[in-house]
Design an enzyme around this catalytic site. Sequence first.
Site, PDB file in Angstrom:
ATOM      1  CB  SER A  34     -28.062  -6.403 -15.046  1.00 26.16           C
ATOM      2  OG  SER A  34     -27.584  -4.857 -14.750  1.00 26.16           O
ATOM      3  CG  ASP A 324     -21.441  -4.704  -9.653  1.00 20.27           C
ATOM      4  OD1 ASP A 324     -22.102  -3.826 -10.043  1.00 20.27           O
ATOM      5  OD2 ASP A 324     -21.761  -5.807 -10.184  1.00 20.27           O
ATOM      6  CG  HIS A 327     -25.429  -4.166 -11.170  1.00 22.00           C
ATOM      7  ND1 HIS A 327     -24.368  -4.762 -11.515  1.00 22.00           N
ATOM      8  CD2 HIS A 327     -26.239  -4.096 -12.083  1.00 22.00           C
ATOM      9  CE1 HIS A 327     -24.596  -5.274 -12.770  1.00 22.00           C
ATOM     10  NE2 HIS A 327     -25.599  -4.793 -13.166  1.00 22.00           N
TER      11      HIS A 327
END
Length: 369
Positions: A34, A324, A327
Amino acid sequence: MKLPLTFLLVAASILAAAIDRCDCKVVQFIFGDSLSDVGNNQYLSRSLAKANLPWYGIDFGDGLPNGRYTNGRTVADIIGDAMGLPRPPAFLDPSLTDDVILKNGVNYASGGGGILNETGSLFIQRLCFYKQIELFQATQDVVRAKVGGRAADKFFQSARYVVALGSNDFINNYLMPIYGDSYKYNDQSFISYLVNTLGAQLKLLHSLGARELMVFGLGPMGCIPLQLVLSSTGGCQERVNNLALSFNQATSKLVDGLSKTLPNASFRFGHAYDVVNDVISNPGKYGFSNSNSPCCSFGRIRPALTCVPLSKLCKDRSKYFFWDEYHPSDTANQIIAKELIKKFGFAAINQTEAPSAAPEPAVAPSSDG
């Protein structure tokens, strides 16, 4: 009529050049999770790991979600821009064509993906590293059909490769008791299993033409907001950070060894662990006001895990290290990228086009956080 041998040889050379012709530029092929995904998971219909809701992408282009798990650019975006390389699109993007591949390369990164096949199974759908390599092989078939074998070999051998995986293998596998690896291995044996698997994958990429390859190390995973919330003390989880350090040490040794033994390989390992750790410990030194909670959250409801339309945003997104629970923000990614550029000694690669422009900050509702 009998033609001279010289004529036949010249004719054969001209024909071969016509068949295997490609005015290809240097592009990137990115493998990751991600932290590098630019939209692959958006096309996985059953995936539970998606960044397809506001406020992801708020500081990138039109401010709409684009598959990146942050408010702006990824580390790979920023490094590629600095090198003058085009930003590769997601492999699963329906608009991807052979011409786009030759012009921009491809990004195979997938949120929730890991080095190990079993990692991230909780997310239902994600692309593990072996699957990403399989998709890269499919890409090669497309390019060979387009430009011919010799031109394709040159194209892939001159490309730049990024491998940035590993954090999910700990956070969404080994450190979660619902996964078999959590009780099958101890810390050291799991790292050995993980690094040995990575070694086989890097050798496979080399056999497919990867020559200029960069492996990104892990940051202090025990200090991401999610781990702080799960900690009994509210501080960084030392064991998790030690796992990252051990992985980095073993992977650095692996990459150095492969670079020395694989023909024509220039494999390099870079990590930004120290600088990220310093930012988290001394945020004000780097211009941050917060390095322990996400800019996008439900306020006191923690952990929120992902950013959603009902989330509240911090007043100044450039002052928060984390976007978040997992990340980094665009500003944080700039610091990480700068450190990796320095460690790798990157130089700009001549291109016919200028690097992609950095995103312009977009306006969004903010909270008092």
